[in-house]
Design a protein around this motif. Sequence first.
Motif, PDB file in Angstrom:
ATOM      1  N   PRO A  22       0.881 -29.315 -31.644  1.00  0.00           N
ATOM      2  CA  PRO A  22      -0.021 -28.480 -32.459  1.00  0.00           C
ATOM      3  C   PRO A  22       0.731 -27.265 -33.002  1.00  0.00           C
ATOM      4  N   ASP A  23       0.293 -26.766 -34.176  1.00  0.00           N
ATOM      5  CA  ASP A  23       0.973 -25.614 -34.792  1.00  0.00           C
ATOM      6  C   ASP A  23       0.680 -24.314 -34.059  1.00  0.00           C
ATOM      7  N   THR A  24      -0.475 -24.256 -33.385  1.00  0.00           N
ATOM      8  CA  THR A  24      -0.877 -23.009 -32.708  1.00  0.00           C
ATOM      9  C   THR A  24      -1.283 -23.321 -31.272  1.00  0.00           C
ATOM     10  N   LEU A  25      -1.467 -22.279 -30.477  1.00  0.00           N
ATOM     11  CA  LEU A  25      -1.857 -22.468 -29.075  1.00  0.00           C
ATOM     12  C   LEU A  25      -3.354 -22.221 -28.903  1.00  0.00           C
ATOM     13  N   PRO A  26      -3.977 -22.864 -27.887  1.00  0.00           N
ATOM     14  CA  PRO A  26      -5.392 -22.546 -27.612  1.00  0.00           C
ATOM     15  C   PRO A  26      -5.531 -21.088 -27.184  1.00  0.00           C
ATOM     16  N   ASP A  27      -6.767 -20.561 -27.310  1.00  0.00           N
ATOM     17  CA  ASP A  27      -6.989 -19.139 -27.009  1.00  0.00           C
ATOM     18  C   ASP A  27      -6.892 -18.851 -25.516  1.00  0.00           C
ATOM     19  N   ALA A  28      -7.326 -19.807 -24.681  1.00  0.00           N
ATOM     20  CA  ALA A  28      -7.370 -19.556 -23.232  1.00  0.00           C
ATOM     21  C   ALA A  28      -7.486 -20.879 -22.480  1.00  0.00           C
ATOM     22  N   VAL A  29      -7.238 -20.801 -21.178  1.00  0.00           N
ATOM     23  CA  VAL A  29      -7.384 -21.970 -20.305  1.00  0.00           C
ATOM     24  C   VAL A  29      -8.326 -21.591 -19.169  1.00  0.00           C
ATOM     25  N   VAL A  30      -9.335 -22.441 -18.937  1.00  0.00           N
ATOM     26  CA  VAL A  30     -10.187 -22.260 -17.759  1.00  0.00           C
ATOM     27  C   VAL A  30      -9.774 -23.314 -16.745  1.00  0.00           C
ATOM     28  N   ARG A  31      -9.372 -22.870 -15.567  1.00  0.00           N
ATOM     29  CA  ARG A  31      -9.061 -23.838 -14.500  1.00  0.00           C
ATOM     30  C   ARG A  31     -10.283 -23.938 -13.596  1.00  0.00           C
ATOM     31  N   ALA A  32     -11.032 -25.033 -13.766  1.00  0.00           N
ATOM     32  CA  ALA A  32     -12.275 -25.197 -13.008  1.00  0.00           C
ATOM     33  C   ALA A  32     -11.969 -25.635 -11.582  1.00  0.00           C
ATOM     34  N   ARG A  33     -12.704 -25.057 -10.630  1.00  0.00           N
ATOM     35  CA  ARG A  33     -12.559 -25.441  -9.224  1.00  0.00           C
ATOM     36  C   ARG A  33     -13.728 -26.314  -8.767  1.00  0.00           C
ATOM     37  N   ASN A  34     -14.864 -26.179  -9.461  1.00  0.00           N
ATOM     38  CA  ASN A  34     -16.054 -26.924  -9.048  1.00  0.00           C
ATOM     39  C   ASN A  34     -17.001 -27.084 -10.244  1.00  0.00           C
TER      40      ASN A  34
END
Length: 439
Positions: A22-34
């Motif tokens: 992709p040309d750009t990066l996503p805004d954020a990452v959510v690492r879900a635990r549950n």
Amino acid sequence: MRLLEDRAAREAVATDRSGHRPDTLPDAVVRARNVDDVVETLRWASAHRTPVVTRGAGSGLAAGSSAHAGQVVLDVSGMDRIVEIRPDDQVAVVEPGVLTADLDAAAGEHGLFYAPDPASAAISSIGGNIATNAGGLRCAKYGVTRDAVLGLDLVLADGRRVATGRQTVKGVAGYDLTSLVVGSEGTLAVVVGATLRLRPKPLETATLAAHFDDVVAAAAAAAAITSARLQPSVLELVDAVTLEAVDAARGSSLRSLGAAALVVQCDGRGALAEIEAVGQVVAPFATTWRATTDPVEAEELLAARRAGLPALEATGDVFIEDVAVPRSKLAEAVAGIQAISARTGVRIATIAHAGDGNLHPIVVVERGATVTEGPPWEAACAVFDLALRLGGTLTGEHGVGLLKRTWLRAELGEDSLDLQHRIKAVFDPLGILNPGKGI
Ligand SMILES: Cc1cc2nc3c(=O)[nH]c(=O)nc-3n(C[C@H](O)[C@H](O)[C@H](O)COP(=O)(O)OP(=O)(O)OC[C@H]3O[C@@H](n4cnc5c(N)ncnc54)[C@H](O)[C@@H]3O)c2cc1C
């Protein structure tokens, strides 16, 4: 839940193993635990109209989990508990982040196995397998992921939780939403749990390797096995380009035995008799063949097949196609792929789940060269066209993702595609779930 916005975290989830950048990066990452983390993320995303790209293990080959600016990646790989295995019902209940091979190993402790075994089983998640309806080596006999999914726990785009399907082997109450979500590539709902069918582990297996002067003969032999009413659990084809890469990676000398190979496994009572029958069918096509019941030798044969893609990846950048054709058209398909390679001058290796008619023509380019334009893409498109002309499909198991969308209309037709867009709108009226992928 962990919300990460630093560049390294966003880079780590920007794409999958497809070669798409992709040309750009996503805004954020959510690492879900549950599940609550998933619910909270989707409620927030709906309120803010922010697209969410659900991500399992990131081993996909269609850019299905790739993400760009303006999007948030929902990484569910940390939800990786095997909740329970019920040996008496031959059922497992799992979270989506469980690695495929880990479930199979856990089932093995109860004399059972989890049948769908993508070559990526050690690095792909059950959630990703469900979202792509993954196939694998054993699917020739036991079916694909859809055939192993009894029920799903889902979080919808607005954060509501829904259970689909059942705990029982049979059941026809209502429309089959489970099957609809299997293969939907993160565009209809987020899979947060699954009830999966296990099977009794076969007590006997027998394995055969056969070598051929050319790949068309190997494909014809594979088709002959099917038409002889034999039912191997594994029927894999590997061509010369792949054998050379495997030899270079593993120090073997498989290419010296021929320009193509088949690896065939039969299982269950009578496995040895069935593999001998397979041997009789392939003998007129093959230069050599040998069968074994030794599990170590069998694993070595299968390991050479599984090493095909990583070995090719070591030689350059790859675009892995995934077309499938009726099994009787396999030889025509591999001959067509050879002709496309010769015409375009593009290096194409072919690995196939031949028992399913599912081919992986792999376009190999120099490191850093693009695969989605110029001659490599021209070759890829010619393969799509070939598959459709032979009565086949664009994708047998990897999904449409981002990379095959332009070809979808040619396969489905206008009215079917329109129906699919309307189904998507029912599940995801704001269009926030993995937009631009799948359909
Ligand atoms: C070496 C190698 C060999 C491979 N061999 C095979 C093979 O034999 N057969 C085969 O079918 N594939 C194969 N693949 C492709 C890949 O492993 C599969 O597509 C796999 O199912 C992807 O799982 P994942 O967890 O990595 O998913 P990801 O790549 O993370 O995601 C794939 C898609 O699923 C969606 N998704 C992921 N998790 C969820 C969830 N919990 N809920 C909703 N949507 C979700 C994503 O949005 C995306 O659209 C291979 C890949 C490699 C690198």
